[in-house]
Scaffold this active site. Structure first.
Site, mmCIF file in Angstrom:
data_model
loop_
_atom_site.group_PDB
_atom_site.id
_atom_site.type_symbol
_atom_site.label_atom_id
_atom_site.label_comp_id
_atom_site.label_asym_id
_atom_site.label_seq_id
_atom_site.Cartn_x
_atom_site.Cartn_y
_atom_site.Cartn_z
ATOM 1 N N GLU A 517 -3.061 2.957 1.009
ATOM 2 C CA GLU A 517 -2.946 2.109 2.197
ATOM 3 C C GLU A 517 -4.269 1.425 2.516
ATOM 4 O O GLU A 517 -4.305 0.244 2.872
ATOM 5 C CB GLU A 517 -2.473 2.930 3.395
ATOM 6 N N ASP A 581 -2.069 1.632 -5.956
ATOM 7 C CA ASP A 581 -1.873 2.934 -6.610
ATOM 8 C C ASP A 581 -3.108 3.327 -7.415
ATOM 9 O O ASP A 581 -3.600 4.450 -7.316
ATOM 10 C CB ASP A 581 -0.646 2.887 -7.531
HETATM 11 ZN ZN LIG Z 1 1.564 -0.311 -0.678
#
Ligand SMILES: [Zn+2]
Length: 680
Positions: A517, A581
């Site tokens: 995030e 990621d």
């Molecule tokens: Zn995301």
């Protein structure tokens, strides 16, 4: 729309068993990674996803009512069970008129009352259909479009409230393309066999809806063709998903006069008056080309065409709240044909979903009181701050970022606001009237309430305390315009978060989600926003070039992934999520190393080293089974990669991964160092 895109959807899987091991070295309790959940017949370097999750996938075959089911979805199911307990309790309480429990109980109760719903057939939408039939002139169309907007049945475009992208303290109005009954423009325009078949199925579905609402077979078929042609025109004028990822191109601020000049054929003033927004002030038109086309169609298309389209919107968007025949027709297209789902979810789950969405924070308050321990918030606060420190360290080490940009990056990182668990203050539902009589009426009342609430924000300062997700949602998000990361209570559960778990697994799972995030604030989209959430340039051109050449490696890697025979992943569409990621992994790994330095390594658990457990913890979050149709749908529309690719995609870019499992270049997943992507 915008807020949807920002959602992370870091999914989870449960099943790990209660992982515990406390920070101290000896108090290990239950195993987390067992041979049962893994597939030890596969070598980690061959297919890590299968190695880590093979057993889990076998033990969790796809239920008929799911097009995808993963550890994330399993956690969502468990959250639903908790919400069910809350809602049923509220229903049993029979609370005083106007109380939250009365509203929750009646909303759910009316939805579960199939006898009344089936008896009513489509009569609940008859008044709306009558209004379409009574349209005599073009001028009659506009008030009806306004009415559908208020009911959030969104005929052509969303009219919404959001922070001004260039003045993030202020809320302004926005207009965003819509109007399509299929998920994306590609479904209307692609020539491949699947798309052609789906278009046929869509026409069959529309025909059915028209027949079921009193038209003859022939008339219904003709109406369906008309609607299909109309929507295809909208599709042609719609932005692609990729185009919508460019915040500069989708920022076109005008006032009401400006809007009328941009798309002159549509009676904007009448429309805005119909939603009490004639003094809307600034309006951001996300897709001017689309809006111009809508205005043109308003002028050119016949009254009958418009009436056919508007009727289809009314029926299609309410079908799932009507009698079983409508619900089934709706499922045959949206569930079966589009996603390959074999059976519908049980009714209670569907009604729970709509209750939880209509009365989100009302249900949320009860959910938090019952299921969210304060200790979870404390531990999360701590993790988030450790992730922030690690991200800062990695920014300092970056070779490709200039010192000037690094300073600004640190400022932005320090400014990220963090929301964990639930909002500081809850929504007020006083004005929302719910009763036990009609499910559809409740849904529409709630939509109307929600729309009015959103409109009430326009022209005012942004409320920084507001949440865009309910506490019972298993998900998380980063908002660039708010520069904030948000983690609802429901995601703070295994396999994302183990309140009493060891650090390795927690950093591998929720730690990576936090890092994921945070990087959204710095990825191909987030970096276009400054620390205060305004669309502004704070990178040098050289930084951008170097960043782009690094991310291009990731685009190329994902473009080469075959998701089904002959079908490839979309490396550009999924770029932001793939960067997140990979970045989340790198940052959380660093944070974990920092933690180890302080506390010392924990001994092996379940036969795995800490480093191995970090990567296994990450992988388990993405364990899932999925149908081929759903793979296709998501590859076209989802900015997130498929579960397998969220694991096997980023990991081979990390030397730490090879080291943890002693992998060398003989491993199938091996990527030579010169071809690896390193961004954060
Ligand atoms: Zn995301």
């Amino acid at each position: 729309m915008q807020k949807k895109y920002l959602m992370l959807v870091c999914a989870a899987s449960l099943t790990l068993g209660a992982c515990q091991s406390n920070q101290s070295k000896k108090e290990l309790i239950k195993p987390v990674f067992t041979a049962d959940d893994m597939d030890l017949s596969v070598k980690p370097g061959e297919n890590f996803y299968q190695y880590a999750n093979g057993g889990w996938m076998k033990q969790h075959p796809l239920p008929d009512d799911k097009s995808r089911f993963g550890s994330f979805d399993l956690l969502a199911e468990q959250s639903k069970e908790k919400v069910k307990t809350i809602v049923e309790k509220a229903a049993a309480e029979k609370g005083a008129e106007g109380s939250l429990s009365q509203k929750i109980g009646d909303f759910y109760g009316a939805g579960m009352n199939t006898e009344v719903i089936n008896q009513a057939g489509y009569t609940p939408i008859q008044p709306l259909l009558d209004k379409v039939n009574n349209i005599q002139t073009k001028a009659d169309i506009t008030p009806f479009i306004s009415e559908l907007t208020r009911l959030q049945l969104t005929p052509l475009f969303y009219f919404y409230a959001s922070a001004d992208q260039k003045n993030s303290e202020m809320t302004i109005a926005g207009i965003y393309q819509s109007g399509l009954g299929m998920p994306d423009r590609d479904y209307y325009l692609s020539d491949d066999e699947t798309s052609v078949k789906l278009r046929e199925a869509y026409v069959v579905y529309l025909t059915k809806l028209f027949t079921m609402t009193g038209n003859t077979e022939d008339d219904a078929a003709a109406l369906a063709q008309t609607v299909m042609a109309f929507e295809t025109q909208l599709a042609e004028a719609s932005n692609t998903r990729l185009e919508n990822r460019n915040p500069h191109a989708t920022y076109n601020k005008v006032d009401v006069d400006g809007l009328s000049q941009m798309a002159p054929q549509f009676p904007w003033k009448a429309y805005l008056k119909g939603i009490d927004m004639e003094n809307a002030g600034d309006i951001n038109v996300n897709q001017p080309t689309f809006i111009k086309e809508v205005a043109l169609m308003y002028e050119v298309e016949s009254l009958d065409t418009w009436k056919a389209f508007l009727s289809s919107v009314v029926i299609r968007k309410t079908a799932s709240y009507l009698s079983d025949d409508f619900v089934n027709a709706n499922f045959a297209f949206y569930g079966e044909a589009l996603s390959g789902q074999k059976a519908m979810e049980p009714r209670w789950k569907r009604i729970l979903e709509s209750t939880s969405s209509a009365l989100g924070e009302a249900v949320g308050q009860l959910f938090v009181a019952e299921y969210f321990p304060p200790a979870a918030k404390e531990r999360m606060d701590n993790l988030v701050e450790n992730l922030r420190i690690a991200f800062g360290q990695r920014i300092d080490q970056l070779e490709w970022m200039s010192d000037e940009t690094k300073t600004a990056a640190h400022e932005k990182l320090a400014a990220i606001r963090v929301k964990i668990g639930y909002p500081n203050k809850w929504r007020d539902y006083t004005e929302l009237k719910i009763d036990a009589a009609s499910y559809l009426d409740n849904v529409l009342a709630s939509n109307r309430f929600e729309f009015a609430y959103e409109m009430g924000k326009i022209g005012k300062a942004v409320d920084k305390d507001e949440w865009r997700m309910t506490p019972q949602t298993v998900n998380a998000y980063y908002s660039p315009v708010g520069n904030e990361v948000v983690f609802p209570a429901a995601i703070l559960q295994p396999p994302f978060f183990y309140l009493d778990g060891d650090d390795a697994v927690n950093y591998g799972a929720i730690g990576v989600v936090i890092g994921h995030e945070m990087t959204h604030g710095f990825d191909d989209q987030g970096r276009l926003y400054g620390k205060d959430g305004n669309l502004q340039t704070w990178w040098t051109d050289e930084d951008s070039e170097r960043f782009n050449s690094r991310t291009q490696i990731l685009v190329d890697q994902f473009n080469q992934i075959e998701v089904l025979p002959g079908k490839y992943a979309d490396g550009e569409l999924s770029l932001g999520e793939n960067i997140a990621d990979l970045g989340g992994l790198a940052i959380s790994y660093q944070a974990y190393q920092n933690a180890i330095k302080e506390k010392g390594n924990i001994a092996d658990i379940d036969g795995f080293t800490d480093e191995q457990r970090f990567f296994l913890g990450y992988s388990r979050v993405w364990a899932q089974n999925i149908r081929d149709k759903e793979i296709l749908r998501r590859t076209k529309t989802d900015v997130h990669s498929l579960g397998i690719n969220r694991v096997n995609g980023p990991l081979p870019n990390l030397q730490e991964f090879y080291d943890a499992f002693n992998l060398d270049k003989a491993a199938a997943l091996f990527i030579s160092p010169e071809y690896r992507a390193t961004i954060w």
